[in-house]
Design a protein around this motif. Structure first.
Motif, short mmCIF file in Angstrom:
data_model
loop_
_atom_site.label_atom_id
_atom_site.label_comp_id
_atom_site.label_asym_id
_atom_site.label_seq_id
_atom_site.Cartn_x
_atom_site.Cartn_y
_atom_site.Cartn_z
N LEU A 31 -34.78 -20.75 -15.38
CA LEU A 31 -35.35 -21.77 -15.45
C LEU A 31 -36.12 -21.62 -16.17
CD1 LEU A 31 -36.18 -20.45 -11.21
CD2 LEU A 31 -35.27 -22.52 -12.29
N GLY A 32 -36.44 -20.37 -17.04
CA GLY A 32 -36.53 -19.99 -18.15
C GLY A 32 -36.31 -21.41 -19.53
N GLN A 33 -34.81 -21.84 -19.31
CA GLN A 33 -34.37 -22.31 -20.10
C GLN A 33 -35.12 -24.05 -19.30
OE1 GLN A 33 -30.17 -22.50 -20.80
NE2 GLN A 33 -30.33 -23.84 -21.96
N LEU A 34 -34.69 -24.21 -18.38
CA LEU A 34 -35.87 -25.91 -17.55
C LEU A 34 -37.00 -25.71 -18.29
CD1 LEU A 34 -33.63 -25.90 -14.77
CD2 LEU A 34 -33.14 -27.17 -16.19
N SER A 35 -37.71 -24.86 -17.74
CA SER A 35 -39.11 -24.67 -18.93
C SER A 35 -39.63 -24.54 -20.25
CB SER A 35 -39.66 -23.53 -18.15
OG SER A 35 -39.54 -22.38 -18.73
N ASP A 36 -38.59 -24.54 -20.91
CA ASP A 36 -38.59 -24.92 -22.78
C ASP A 36 -38.04 -26.40 -22.30
OD1 ASP A 36 -39.09 -23.01 -23.39
OD2 ASP A 36 -36.93 -22.28 -23.58
N ARG A 37 -37.30 -27.12 -21.44
CA ARG A 37 -37.18 -28.05 -21.50
C ARG A 37 -37.94 -29.84 -21.01
NH1 ARG A 37 -30.80 -31.46 -20.30
NH2 ARG A 37 -31.38 -33.21 -20.69
N PHE A 38 -38.33 -28.75 -20.13
CA PHE A 38 -39.16 -29.76 -18.86
C PHE A 38 -40.37 -29.57 -19.02
CE2 PHE A 38 -34.85 -30.44 -17.27
CZ PHE A 38 -34.63 -31.65 -17.78
N GLY A 39 -40.56 -28.40 -19.65
CA GLY A 39 -41.93 -28.52 -18.99
C GLY A 39 -42.42 -26.36 -17.72
N ARG A 40 -43.40 -26.08 -18.61
CA ARG A 40 -43.62 -25.13 -17.84
C ARG A 40 -44.11 -25.09 -16.10
NH1 ARG A 40 -40.91 -23.48 -21.86
NH2 ARG A 40 -41.93 -22.23 -24.07
N LYS A 41 -44.95 -26.56 -16.49
CA LYS A 41 -45.18 -26.75 -15.11
C LYS A 41 -44.86 -27.44 -14.04
CE LYS A 41 -49.36 -29.29 -13.31
NZ LYS A 41 -50.67 -30.75 -13.62
N ARG A 42 -43.32 -27.77 -14.48
CA ARG A 42 -42.61 -28.57 -13.55
C ARG A 42 -41.95 -27.20 -13.31
NH1 ARG A 42 -40.51 -33.84 -16.51
NH2 ARG A 42 -42.37 -34.60 -16.31
N VAL A 43 -41.54 -26.58 -14.05
CA VAL A 43 -41.30 -25.65 -12.77
C VAL A 43 -42.10 -24.11 -12.02
CG1 VAL A 43 -39.42 -23.56 -13.81
CG2 VAL A 43 -39.41 -25.09 -15.62
N LEU A 44 -42.87 -23.74 -12.48
CA LEU A 44 -43.96 -23.21 -11.54
C LEU A 44 -43.39 -24.06 -10.43
CD1 LEU A 44 -46.36 -21.90 -13.54
CD2 LEU A 44 -44.96 -20.91 -12.67
N LEU A 45 -44.43 -25.69 -10.38
CA LEU A 45 -44.20 -26.71 -8.76
C LEU A 45 -42.76 -26.32 -8.49
CD1 LEU A 45 -46.15 -29.41 -10.67
CD2 LEU A 45 -46.82 -27.94 -8.52
N ALA A 46 -41.51 -26.56 -9.07
CA ALA A 46 -40.53 -25.92 -8.51
C ALA A 46 -40.36 -24.79 -7.43
CB ALA A 46 -39.20 -26.28 -9.16
N SER A 47 -40.61 -23.73 -7.91
CA SER A 47 -40.11 -22.03 -7.33
C SER A 47 -40.97 -22.16 -7.24
CB SER A 47 -40.69 -21.63 -8.80
OG SER A 47 -41.38 -21.29 -9.44
N GLN A 48 -42.16 -22.74 -6.76
CA GLN A 48 -43.80 -22.47 -6.02
C GLN A 48 -43.23 -22.98 -3.87
OE1 GLN A 48 -47.12 -24.20 -8.01
NE2 GLN A 48 -47.55 -22.15 -8.34
N ALA A 49 -41.92 -24.43 -4.63
CA ALA A 49 -41.72 -25.44 -2.79
C ALA A 49 -40.42 -23.84 -2.85
CB ALA A 49 -41.58 -26.25 -3.68
N VAL A 50 -40.30 -23.54 -3.23
CA VAL A 50 -38.31 -23.03 -3.04
C VAL A 50 -39.75 -21.34 -2.03
CG1 VAL A 50 -37.01 -21.54 -3.32
CG2 VAL A 50 -36.93 -23.71 -4.35
N ALA A 51 -40.58 -21.24 -2.78
CA ALA A 51 -40.66 -19.63 -2.01
C ALA A 51 -41.62 -20.26 -0.99
CB ALA A 51 -42.19 -19.58 -3.20
#
Length: 404
Positions: A75-95
């Motif tokens: 997820l850290g690598q994905l946030s490098d590639r696609f941005g921090r905001k998108r990864v935050l939203l995805a992980s919050q949905a999983v939560a």
């Protein structure tokens, strides 16, 4: 520390931290931590009602850590590639999904599945820490990551306070509250956080590919920092994972055995200490303590706290133990992550933060199981002794191997 200059467009020249830029991030992390703080006090008792032993509780925590260790660097690598905001939203949905599953659980297996899913939300911290690194200079990096950790502290206070009240209604009430808090975090992320940094565009992708994780970890100072981190978080994980079980069996709180409500007080106290350390003490110590001495101080604090907790028979002694351990741990994560961060290129902050989080999770896989096995045999002294011994090894490595 390196003299590496950061790319144009990143807050590399700031000598003072932009607090307004950090405020939405602080709120997001606080909401996430409040959800964790609401669930954590009731989780061991929730499992105990299902007939789980301390070893099973340790396995549940290890299962969560297993998925976290796998997800964090990715997820850290994905946030490098696609941005921090998108990864935050995805992980919050999983939560949200995992918490709903936990609230509806009727068996230990369902709890295991829910916590396995929740481990994937580790992307919250990885992306948040990388966002903080994106928007700070090397001189303010530790302070910026400290803001993220302060959010964790505030969230722990709020979540523990809510849990202490709602657990009187039922053990599932705090879990539903955690679900609502996670949903609120989605709203704040969607509307309060800017898009965040996306690492180098197409013209820089080839250069970025060359900066592999292997190249980063080939630096001797990085390898030593990783070993020291593993020692710290393994010792800390042994202590925290089984503390509620230990205190419920061995500690008397105002004439009765410690329960979910009393344990929530400890979590709230930990949160208060965390906020004070991150916002005030960390910056002050940073001016007088170089990295190596600060790490040694961290180990000294947690060792003192471990021994005090093992000997505690009164509330003041337990409070002293919590003060030492919480202070040491609050200093630890921003110190370690900032030390790692300044040795790597800015476009790899996400994967480095994720890798650091994964290393913490690796220790969380084994430390709860080992601690649960020891406590299951009734060896309370051996439990504390093992945690102290591992911390002492980490301190010795820091003294001998880290540069002065």
């Amino acid at each position: 520390m390196t003299g590496r200059s950061l790319p144009e467009g990143v807050a590399s020249e700031r000598e003072n931290l932009d607090w307004w830029l950090m405020l939405p991030l602080f709120a997001i992390v606080s909401l996430y931590a409040a959800g964790i703080g609401a669930v954590l006090p009731v989780l061991p008792f929730y499992l105990r009602e299902m007939g789980a032993s301390p070893l099973v509780f340790g396995l549940v925590l290890a299962t969560e850590a297993l998925s976290q260790s796998a997800a964090s660097p990715l997820l850290g690598q994905l946030s490098d590639r696609f941005g921090r905001k998108r990864v935050l939203l995805a992980s919050q949905a999983v939560a949200i999904v995992s918490l709903l599953l936990l609230a509806l659980a009727q068996s230990i297996f369902t709890v295991l599945l829910a916590r396995f899913l929740f481990g994937f939300t580790a992307g919250n911290f990885s992306a948040a820490a990388a966002y903080a690194a994106d928007n700070s200079s090397p001189t303010t990096r530790r302070q910026a990551i400290g803001v993220v950790n302060a959010g964790l502290g505030l969230g722990a206070i709020v979540g523990a306070g809510l849990s202490s009240i709602l657990s009187e209604i039922s053990l599932t009430a705090p879990i539903y509250m955690a679900l609502a808090l996670s949903a609120s975090g989605v709203v704040v992320t969607a509307f309060g956080l800017k898009g965040g940094k996306v690492a180098e565009q197409a013209k820089g992708e080839a250069d970025q590919a060359k900066i592999s994780l292997r190249a980063i970890t080939s630096l001797p100072v990085i390898r030593v920092l990783i070993i020291v981190m593993l020692c710290h978080f393994f010792a800390y994980g042994m202590y925290t994972s089984q503390l509620p079980i230990f205190l419920a069996d061995r500690f008397v709180w105002n004439g009765h055995a410690l329960g979910p409500r009393e344990f929530s007080y400890i979590i709230a106290a930990d949160g208060v200490i965390n906020i004070f350390v991150q916002l005030f003490l960390l910056g002050w110590l940073g001016r007088f303590f170089p990295e190596r001495r600060l790490i040694v101080l961290i180990f000294a604090l947690i060792c003192t706290g471990f021994v005090s907790a093992g000997l505690a028979s009164t509330i003041p002694v337990l409070a002293f133990a919590v003060l030492c351990i919480s202070t040491g741990d609050a200093l630890a994560k921003p110190t370690y992550l900032a030390a790692l961060s300044v040795h790597v290129p800015s476009e790899r902050q996400g994967v480095v933060m994720g890798t650091g989080q994964a290393l913490v999770a690796v220790t969380d896989i084994t430390s709860p199981v080992l601690a649960g096995f020891i406590l299951g045999l009734g060896l309370y002294g051996a439990w504390i002794g093992a945690a102290v011994a591992i911390a002492v090894i980490g301190a010795a490595i820091a003294i001998i191997r880290l540069p002065r």
